[in-house]
Design a protein around this motif. Structure first.
Motif, PDB file in Angstrom:
ATOM      1  N   HIS A 184     -15.345  24.693  -3.577  1.00 13.55           N
ATOM      2  CA  HIS A 184     -16.387  23.683  -3.365  1.00 13.55           C
ATOM      3  C   HIS A 184     -17.260  24.140  -2.204  1.00 13.55           C
ATOM      4  O   HIS A 184     -16.749  24.716  -1.236  1.00 13.55           O
ATOM      5  N   PRO A 185     -18.562  23.865  -2.253  1.00 16.03           N
ATOM      6  CA  PRO A 185     -19.450  24.284  -1.159  1.00 16.03           C
ATOM      7  C   PRO A 185     -19.070  23.705   0.203  1.00 16.03           C
ATOM      8  O   PRO A 185     -19.345  24.328   1.237  1.00 16.03           O
ATOM      9  N   LEU A 186     -18.432  22.537   0.239  1.00 18.16           N
ATOM     10  CA  LEU A 186     -18.069  21.938   1.529  1.00 18.16           C
ATOM     11  C   LEU A 186     -17.089  22.788   2.327  1.00 18.16           C
ATOM     12  O   LEU A 186     -17.028  22.694   3.547  1.00 18.16           O
ATOM     13  N   TRP A 187     -16.298  23.604   1.647  1.00 19.32           N
ATOM     14  CA  TRP A 187     -15.310  24.413   2.365  1.00 19.32           C
ATOM     15  C   TRP A 187     -15.349  25.886   1.945  1.00 19.32           C
ATOM     16  O   TRP A 187     -14.371  26.614   2.076  1.00 19.32           O
ATOM     17  N   SER A 188     -16.505  26.336   1.494  1.00 12.15           N
ATOM     18  CA  SER A 188     -16.607  27.741   1.075  1.00 12.15           C
ATOM     19  C   SER A 188     -16.618  28.702   2.267  1.00 12.15           C
ATOM     20  O   SER A 188     -16.099  29.806   2.165  1.00 12.15           O
ATOM     21  N   MET A 196      -8.693  21.146  -1.583  1.00 13.36           N
ATOM     22  CA  MET A 196      -9.286  22.343  -0.993  1.00 13.36           C
ATOM     23  C   MET A 196      -8.794  23.630  -1.652  1.00 13.36           C
ATOM     24  O   MET A 196      -9.272  24.710  -1.316  1.00 13.36           O
ATOM     25  N   LYS A 197      -7.873  23.521  -2.596  1.00  9.00           N
ATOM     26  CA  LYS A 197      -7.436  24.696  -3.338  1.00  9.00           C
ATOM     27  C   LYS A 197      -8.430  25.019  -4.461  1.00  9.00           C
ATOM     28  O   LYS A 197      -8.393  26.106  -5.028  1.00  9.00           O
ATOM     29  N   SER A 198      -9.314  24.078  -4.772  1.00  8.21           N
ATOM     30  CA  SER A 198     -10.369  24.297  -5.758  1.00  8.21           C
ATOM     31  C   SER A 198     -11.663  24.625  -5.013  1.00  8.21           C
ATOM     32  O   SER A 198     -11.951  24.031  -3.976  1.00  8.21           O
ATOM     33  N   ILE A 248       0.861  -1.176   0.000  1.00 11.16           N
ATOM     34  CA  ILE A 248       0.000   0.000   0.000  1.00 11.16           C
ATOM     35  C   ILE A 248       0.900   1.230   0.000  1.00 11.16           C
ATOM     36  O   ILE A 248       1.789   1.363   0.846  1.00 11.16           O
ATOM     37  N   VAL A 249       0.651   2.114  -0.953  1.00 13.60           N
ATOM     38  CA  VAL A 249       1.420   3.347  -1.089  1.00 13.60           C
ATOM     39  C   VAL A 249       0.478   4.521  -0.830  1.00 13.60           C
ATOM     40  O   VAL A 249      -0.607   4.585  -1.404  1.00 13.60           O
ATOM     41  N   VAL A 250       0.896   5.430   0.036  1.00 15.65           N
ATOM     42  CA  VAL A 250       0.133   6.662   0.234  1.00 15.65           C
ATOM     43  C   VAL A 250       0.878   7.783  -0.477  1.00 15.65           C
ATOM     44  O   VAL A 250       2.103   7.898  -0.378  1.00 15.65           O
ATOM     45  N   ILE A 251       0.124   8.545  -1.249  1.00 14.40           N
ATOM     46  CA  ILE A 251       0.692   9.685  -1.960  1.00 14.40           C
ATOM     47  C   ILE A 251       0.509  10.920  -1.098  1.00 14.40           C
ATOM     48  O   ILE A 251      -0.583  11.198  -0.611  1.00 14.40           O
ATOM     49  N   CYS A 252       1.606  11.647  -0.904  1.00 19.03           N
ATOM     50  CA  CYS A 252       1.596  12.883  -0.129  1.00 19.03           C
ATOM     51  C   CYS A 252       2.092  14.026  -1.011  1.00 19.03           C
ATOM     52  O   CYS A 252       2.789  13.805  -1.992  1.00 19.03           O
ATOM     53  N   GLY A 253       1.760  15.224  -0.606  1.00 21.94           N
ATOM     54  CA  GLY A 253       2.202  16.419  -1.318  1.00 21.94           C
ATOM     55  C   GLY A 253       1.085  17.441  -1.351  1.00 21.94           C
ATOM     56  O   GLY A 253      -0.039  17.167  -0.942  1.00 21.94           O
ATOM     57  N   SER A 254       1.413  18.612  -1.835  1.00 25.30           N
ATOM     58  CA  SER A 254       0.423  19.671  -1.952  1.00 25.30           C
ATOM     59  C   SER A 254      -0.640  19.290  -2.979  1.00 25.30           C
ATOM     60  O   SER A 254      -0.334  18.717  -4.030  1.00 25.30           O
ATOM     61  N   THR A 255      -1.888  19.651  -2.678  1.00 30.03           N
ATOM     62  CA  THR A 255      -2.963  19.350  -3.638  1.00 30.03           C
ATOM     63  C   THR A 255      -2.857  20.213  -4.888  1.00 30.03           C
ATOM     64  O   THR A 255      -3.566  19.950  -5.858  1.00 30.03           O
ATOM     65  N   ARG A 256      -1.956  21.175  -4.910  1.00 31.36           N
ATOM     66  CA  ARG A 256      -1.755  21.893  -6.180  1.00 31.36           C
ATOM     67  C   ARG A 256      -1.092  20.986  -7.215  1.00 31.36           C
ATOM     68  O   ARG A 256      -1.047  21.301  -8.396  1.00 31.36           O
ATOM     69  N   PHE A 257      -0.597  19.825  -6.747  1.00 28.58           N
ATOM     70  CA  PHE A 257      -0.012  18.833  -7.644  1.00 28.58           C
ATOM     71  C   PHE A 257      -0.984  17.677  -7.917  1.00 28.58           C
ATOM     72  O   PHE A 257      -0.557  16.550  -8.157  1.00 28.58           O
ATOM     73  N   MET A 258      -2.290  17.930  -7.865  1.00 25.31           N
ATOM     74  CA  MET A 258      -3.275  16.855  -8.039  1.00 25.31           C
ATOM     75  C   MET A 258      -3.106  16.120  -9.371  1.00 25.31           C
ATOM     76  O   MET A 258      -3.240  14.902  -9.415  1.00 25.31           O
ATOM     77  N   ALA A 259      -2.802  16.824 -10.438  1.00 25.50           N
ATOM     78  CA  ALA A 259      -2.607  16.146 -11.727  1.00 25.50           C
ATOM     79  C   ALA A 259      -1.424  15.180 -11.638  1.00 25.50           C
ATOM     80  O   ALA A 259      -1.496  14.047 -12.127  1.00 25.50           O
TER      81      ALA A 259
END
Length: 119
Positions: A51-55, A47-49, A13-24
């Motif tokens: 969305h109503p959940l975090w507006s 959360m950099k995009s 199992i690998v977990v990917i970490c890093g800033s969500t600005r690198f989502m692509a």
């Protein structure tokens, strides 16, 4: 838990970490890790995009704290960590420290950003 995973024949199992600005880049890493036969977990919210959940700021702050806790749980679950991106912020640095404190191997898409071990 690692012994239980080995006995059950589960892939690594690998977990990917890093800033969500690198989502692509995270999605590309997910594809490559999956194709290599590994189970992948990664951030599920960008959360950099907008969305109503975090507006609302209060909602965003509470959600960020829950997501940080959830991501640390993913690190505990994983056999190894893959850090994606060409720069490391405070959150990612804390995730790397968490992984290393648990004895998880940490790989980097950009090894030059490895902060090394912190004494």
């Amino acid at each position: 838990m690692s012994d239980a995973k080995k006995l059950s024949g589960l892939p690594r199992i690998v977990v990917i970490c890093g800033s969500t600005r690198f989502m692509a880049a995270m999605n590309e890493a997910d594809l490559r890790e999956t194709a290599a036969g590994r189970i992948v977990v990664k951030p599920g919210c960008d959360m950099k995009s907008p969305h109503p959940l975090w507006s609302a700021p209060a909602d965003a702050e509470a959600l960020k704290a829950r997501l940080d806790d959830l991501h640390r749980a993913k690190i505990r679950l994983a056999d190894e960590v893959l850090v994606v991106g060409d720069c490391i912020g405070d959150s990612t640095r804390a995730e790397i420290a968490c992984a290393r404190s648990l004895g998880r191997p940490v790989r980097f898409t950009h090894p030059e950003v490895d902060p090394g071990t912190e004494d």
